[in-house]
Motif scaffolding. Sequence first.
Motif, PDB file in Angstrom:
ATOM      1  N   SER A   1       0.793  -1.235   0.000  1.00 50.60           N
ATOM      2  CA  SER A   1       0.000   0.000   0.000  1.00 50.60           C
ATOM      3  C   SER A   1       0.823   1.280   0.000  1.00 50.60           C
ATOM      4  O   SER A   1       0.340   2.317  -0.455  1.00 50.60           O
TER       5      SER A   1
ATOM      6  N   LYS B   1      -6.184   6.692   0.198  1.00 49.06           N
ATOM      7  CA  LYS B   1      -7.310   6.092  -0.540  1.00 49.06           C
ATOM      8  C   LYS B   1      -7.464   6.751  -1.905  1.00 49.06           C
ATOM      9  O   LYS B   1      -7.683   6.063  -2.914  1.00 49.06           O
TER      10      LYS B   1
ATOM     11  N   GLU C   1      -7.021   4.688  -5.448  1.00 49.08           N
ATOM     12  CA  GLU C   1      -8.089   4.654  -6.452  1.00 49.08           C
ATOM     13  C   GLU C   1      -7.591   5.197  -7.792  1.00 49.08           C
ATOM     14  O   GLU C   1      -7.935   4.674  -8.855  1.00 49.08           O
TER      15      GLU C   1
ATOM     16  N   TYR D   1      -4.966  -0.810  -1.123  1.00 44.38           N
ATOM     17  CA  TYR D   1      -5.263   0.136  -0.041  1.00 44.38           C
ATOM     18  C   TYR D   1      -5.691  -0.625   1.202  1.00 44.38           C
ATOM     19  O   TYR D   1      -6.496  -1.550   1.135  1.00 44.38           O
TER      20      TYR D   1
END
Length: 196
Positions: free
Chosen positions: A37, A135, A139, A145
């Motif tokens: 992440s 986030k 995206e 994430y």
Amino acid sequence: MYKKQMKFQKILCLISVIVGGLVFLYSLGIITDLYDSLYFTMRNADPSKVVVPGSYVYYEIQDFNKLFVRLAIVLILIAALLFITSTHVRRRYYIANYISVGLYTIYSIAFTVWAHIQIEFYKAKFLQIDFVKLKEYSEEWKTYYTESTFWFDIHYLVLGLLLLTAILHIVNFCFKLQLMKEEQRIIEEGKEAAVV
């Protein structure tokens, strides 16, 4: 009574190696989510150039993780020392057995305390990440994430098992000493009876 203690001792030595292996596997996986992440949110290792505030924790945890892996390997080697000194099959303990049990116990407790403090420190740093921006970034760039602290939290189980194993070694050691003293007393009484 000795048979039960010997069986427990053998199982405990085996569990020590297994728990050492579990700690090693955990050390390999602890930063899995951080890599997936956070790694791509950084253009380089300069904390001022991160896309997501706080994501630099991925670089900060690297030194700890390398040391954690090495110390987990040492733990496995110390657990193997229990077998090398035949602690798993000895009816009576000798100096090497005292050393191997003491070393395993002390190392396990110290390792648990150290790792817990470090993991909690990096968990707190992880929670300082700007998850809203993370986030948005994930995206936009289709990256992984997570806000989960699973890999940090599971250390309670892994290190808890290590601590429990160390405590069981202490219990086994005390029980073994009691049985050895009792056996010595019986031998001495037998010698006295033979003399009379």
